[in-house]
Write a protein that holds these residues in place. Structure first.
Motif, PDB file in Angstrom:
ATOM      1  N   ASN A 112      68.338  38.725 -68.651  1.00 59.61           N
ATOM      2  CA  ASN A 112      68.011  37.335 -68.984  1.00 59.61           C
ATOM      3  C   ASN A 112      66.900  36.796 -68.085  1.00 59.61           C
ATOM      4  N   SER A 113      66.962  37.080 -66.788  1.00 58.73           N
ATOM      5  CA  SER A 113      65.958  36.540 -65.870  1.00 58.73           C
ATOM      6  C   SER A 113      64.590  37.148 -66.138  1.00 58.73           C
ATOM      7  N   LEU A 114      64.540  38.453 -66.460  1.00 52.95           N
ATOM      8  CA  LEU A 114      63.259  39.075 -66.766  1.00 52.95           C
ATOM      9  C   LEU A 114      62.689  38.531 -68.067  1.00 52.95           C
ATOM     10  N   PHE A 115      63.550  38.345 -69.059  1.00 50.80           N
ATOM     11  CA  PHE A 115      63.088  37.772 -70.328  1.00 50.80           C
ATOM     12  C   PHE A 115      62.542  36.365 -70.118  1.00 50.80           C
ATOM     13  N   SER A 116      63.287  35.538 -69.397  1.00 57.29           N
ATOM     14  CA  SER A 116      62.891  34.144 -69.187  1.00 57.29           C
ATOM     15  C   SER A 116      61.587  34.041 -68.400  1.00 57.29           C
ATOM     16  N   SER A 117      61.472  34.819 -67.329  1.00 51.43           N
ATOM     17  CA  SER A 117      60.256  34.760 -66.515  1.00 51.43           C
ATOM     18  C   SER A 117      59.054  35.302 -67.290  1.00 51.43           C
ATOM     19  N   SER A 118      59.282  36.308 -68.137  1.00 54.63           N
ATOM     20  CA  SER A 118      58.199  36.855 -68.956  1.00 54.63           C
ATOM     21  C   SER A 118      57.738  35.831 -69.985  1.00 54.63           C
ATOM     22  N   TYR A 119      58.681  35.083 -70.544  1.00 56.72           N
ATOM     23  CA  TYR A 119      58.329  34.040 -71.510  1.00 56.72           C
ATOM     24  C   TYR A 119      57.379  33.023 -70.872  1.00 56.72           C
ATOM     25  N   VAL A 120      57.674  32.632 -69.654  1.00 59.27           N
ATOM     26  CA  VAL A 120      56.813  31.669 -68.947  1.00 59.27           C
ATOM     27  C   VAL A 120      55.502  32.327 -68.544  1.00 59.27           C
ATOM     28  N   TYR A 121      55.572  33.562 -68.034  1.00 63.35           N
ATOM     29  CA  TYR A 121      54.389  34.265 -67.522  1.00 63.35           C
ATOM     30  C   TYR A 121      53.342  34.485 -68.617  1.00 63.35           C
ATOM     31  N   PHE A 122      53.801  34.838 -69.824  1.00 61.54           N
ATOM     32  CA  PHE A 122      52.871  35.151 -70.909  1.00 61.54           C
ATOM     33  C   PHE A 122      52.597  33.955 -71.817  1.00 61.54           C
ATOM     34  N   TRP A 123      53.112  32.788 -71.460  1.00 64.45           N
ATOM     35  CA  TRP A 123      52.896  31.592 -72.272  1.00 64.45           C
ATOM     36  C   TRP A 123      51.420  31.336 -72.513  1.00 64.45           C
ATOM     37  N   LYS A 124      50.623  31.395 -71.469  1.00 64.53           N
ATOM     38  CA  LYS A 124      49.195  31.066 -71.575  1.00 64.53           C
ATOM     39  C   LYS A 124      48.433  32.025 -72.475  1.00 64.53           C
ATOM     40  N   ASP A 125      48.961  33.229 -72.668  1.00 65.15           N
ATOM     41  CA  ASP A 125      48.295  34.198 -73.542  1.00 65.15           C
ATOM     42  C   ASP A 125      48.483  33.856 -75.013  1.00 65.15           C
ATOM     43  N   HIS A 126      49.510  33.084 -75.314  1.00 70.24           N
ATOM     44  CA  HIS A 126      49.812  32.759 -76.711  1.00 70.24           C
ATOM     45  C   HIS A 126      49.587  31.291 -77.040  1.00 70.24           C
ATOM     46  N   PHE A 127      49.545  30.442 -76.026  1.00 69.85           N
ATOM     47  CA  PHE A 127      49.305  29.013 -76.227  1.00 69.85           C
ATOM     48  C   PHE A 127      48.214  28.552 -75.253  1.00 69.85           C
ATOM     49  N   GLN A 128      46.994  29.024 -75.513  1.00 73.45           N
ATOM     50  CA  GLN A 128      45.896  28.719 -74.589  1.00 73.45           C
ATOM     51  C   GLN A 128      45.609  27.225 -74.473  1.00 73.45           C
ATOM     52  N   ASP A 129      45.827  26.500 -75.553  1.00 78.07           N
ATOM     53  CA  ASP A 129      45.479  25.078 -75.576  1.00 78.07           C
ATOM     54  C   ASP A 129      46.675  24.152 -75.364  1.00 78.07           C
ATOM     55  N   THR A 130      47.832  24.727 -75.109  1.00 84.22           N
ATOM     56  CA  THR A 130      49.039  23.918 -74.914  1.00 84.22           C
ATOM     57  C   THR A 130      49.635  24.226 -73.549  1.00 84.22           C
ATOM     58  N   LYS A 131      49.660  23.253 -72.698  1.00 80.28           N
ATOM     59  CA  LYS A 131      50.233  23.436 -71.370  1.00 80.28           C
ATOM     60  C   LYS A 131      51.758  23.407 -71.447  1.00 80.28           C
ATOM     61  N   LEU A 132      52.394  24.285 -70.707  1.00 74.78           N
ATOM     62  CA  LEU A 132      53.854  24.305 -70.657  1.00 74.78           C
ATOM     63  C   LEU A 132      54.332  23.044 -69.954  1.00 74.78           C
ATOM     64  N   LYS A 133      55.064  22.201 -70.668  1.00 70.25           N
ATOM     65  CA  LYS A 133      55.398  20.879 -70.148  1.00 70.25           C
ATOM     66  C   LYS A 133      56.641  20.866 -69.261  1.00 70.25           C
ATOM     67  N   TYR A 134      57.535  21.824 -69.465  1.00 67.40           N
ATOM     68  CA  TYR A 134      58.702  21.948 -68.579  1.00 67.40           C
ATOM     69  C   TYR A 134      59.268  23.352 -68.754  1.00 67.40           C
ATOM     70  N   PRO A 135      60.036  23.831 -67.793  1.00 68.61           N
ATOM     71  CA  PRO A 135      60.530  25.214 -67.854  1.00 68.61           C
ATOM     72  C   PRO A 135      61.549  25.403 -68.972  1.00 68.61           C
ATOM     73  N   PRO A 136      61.331  26.382 -69.837  1.00 67.85           N
ATOM     74  CA  PRO A 136      62.349  26.704 -70.841  1.00 67.85           C
ATOM     75  C   PRO A 136      63.494  27.460 -70.188  1.00 67.85           C
ATOM     76  N   SER A 137      64.655  27.449 -70.824  1.00 72.96           N
ATOM     77  CA  SER A 137      65.786  28.200 -70.282  1.00 72.96           C
ATOM     78  C   SER A 137      66.522  28.889 -71.421  1.00 72.96           C
ATOM     79  N   PHE A 138      67.199  29.973 -71.066  1.00 70.66           N
ATOM     80  CA  PHE A 138      67.909  30.783 -72.050  1.00 70.66           C
ATOM     81  C   PHE A 138      69.306  31.102 -71.528  1.00 70.66           C
ATOM     82  N   ASP A 139      70.281  31.090 -72.421  1.00 66.47           N
ATOM     83  CA  ASP A 139      71.607  31.576 -72.033  1.00 66.47           C
ATOM     84  C   ASP A 139      71.735  33.016 -72.507  1.00 66.47           C
ATOM     85  N   SER A 140      72.674  33.734 -71.934  1.00 64.14           N
ATOM     86  CA  SER A 140      72.867  35.122 -72.333  1.00 64.14           C
ATOM     87  C   SER A 140      74.341  35.469 -72.310  1.00 64.14           C
TER      88      SER A 140
END
Length: 296
Positions: free
Chosen positions: A124-152
């Protein structure tokens, strides 16, 4: 009498500091470790780790995801999941749709000695951190406004049929939800209805009714919708020939996994064999695979 025992943490510049640490490690407070419990998973069972986004309805609205499906958001989920698969070779298959992903570990896996909390939290932690880490590669024009979270969670399935039924359930859920959402957002975005009016219009309708609404009112043949939206994404580890050498990569597939054909063609999953070959033409190599080859 004091007995000094060598430790990899020994401080040669300040041996007294090491002595203090050693003393503390065996202090009267160490008894609290007895409250810790081991949570080993049953042997010889398929291990499925399912990750779900927390309050992603709010998250998608805040970040202006396209409705009913945002392709960039789905690609980001796939990238995070493939990162997990690249790290954990015991994962044989992953399936994702919307804001969830399921990972199946081989039934004979000894990862982290099959400790539930370790497997669940690390994946879960690797998935969540990867989601944040690669955000800019998929949403170049949208800034991440707050940290997403996932349950597992982890669920054990004792038989091959149980495992297949689990993934059939998730893919059927993908189809049901997507057909509803496609019709709902057509009524709202193209039909001018409010959210509550669209909900009321669809209340009690069957799949055939939704197909008819899409076709007769919005000239949309649901069968022609992108297959990634209808079937979700299957991630498999495969070999394929690239530039005269064999590469092992995580490949995204968008196909039916409910019927027997899928499990026959990819029989290494249930039989726990070395990953099989997969034919990919050079001009249609998926973007997810190109990134693993460091070509994009």
């Amino acid at each position: 009498m004091l007995i000094f025992k060598y430790s990899k943490h020994f401080n040669f510049l300040n041996p007294f500091k090491t002595l203090i640490i050693s003393t503390m490690a065996n202090s009267k407070f160490e008894y609290v470790r007895t409250f810790e419990t081991e949570d080993y998973l049953l042997p010889n069972c398929w291990i499925v780790v399912r990750i779900d986004g927390k309050s992603f309805h709010k998250f998608s609205k805040k970040h202006n995801f396209d409705k009913p499906n945002d392709l960039n958001a789905l690609k980001l989920m796939n990238k995070a999941a493939s990162t997990v698969m690249e790290e954990y070779k015991d994962i044989l298959l992953a399936y994702g749709q919307s804001d969830e992903f399921s990972f199946v570990l081989r039934k004979d896996s000894t990862l982290y000695n099959r400790r539930r909390s370790k497997i669940c939290t690390y994946i879960n932690s690797l998935f969540s951190s990867s989601y944040v880490y690669f955000w800019k590669d998929h949403f170049q024009d949208t800034k991440l406004k707050y940290p997403p979270s996932f349950d597992s969670r982890i669920v054990l399935y004792p038989t091959d049929k149980n495992l297949r039924d689990y993934f059939s359930w998730r893919q059927a859920d993908c189809h049901i939800n997507n057909l509803y959402n496609t019709t709902f957002w057509a009524l709202v975005l193209k039909g001018g209805l409010s959210n509550s009016e669209a909900e009321q219009r669809l209340c009690g309708t069957l799949s055939s009714d939704k197909h008819e609404i899409l076709f007769s009112e919005f000239s949309t043949n649901y069968n022609n919708e992108p297959v990634i939206f209808k079937k979700g994404t299957i991630l498999l580890r495969k070999k394929f020939k690239y530039k005269n050498s064999n590469k092992i990569v995580v490949i995204p597939l968008h196909e039916d996994l409910i019927q027997d054909d899928f499990w026959v063609r990819h029989n290494e999953i249930l039989e726990i064999k070395t990953c099989g070959f997969y034919e990919i033409a050079d001009d249609v190599i998926p973007e997810l695979v190109l990134k693993q080859l460091c070509l994009k």
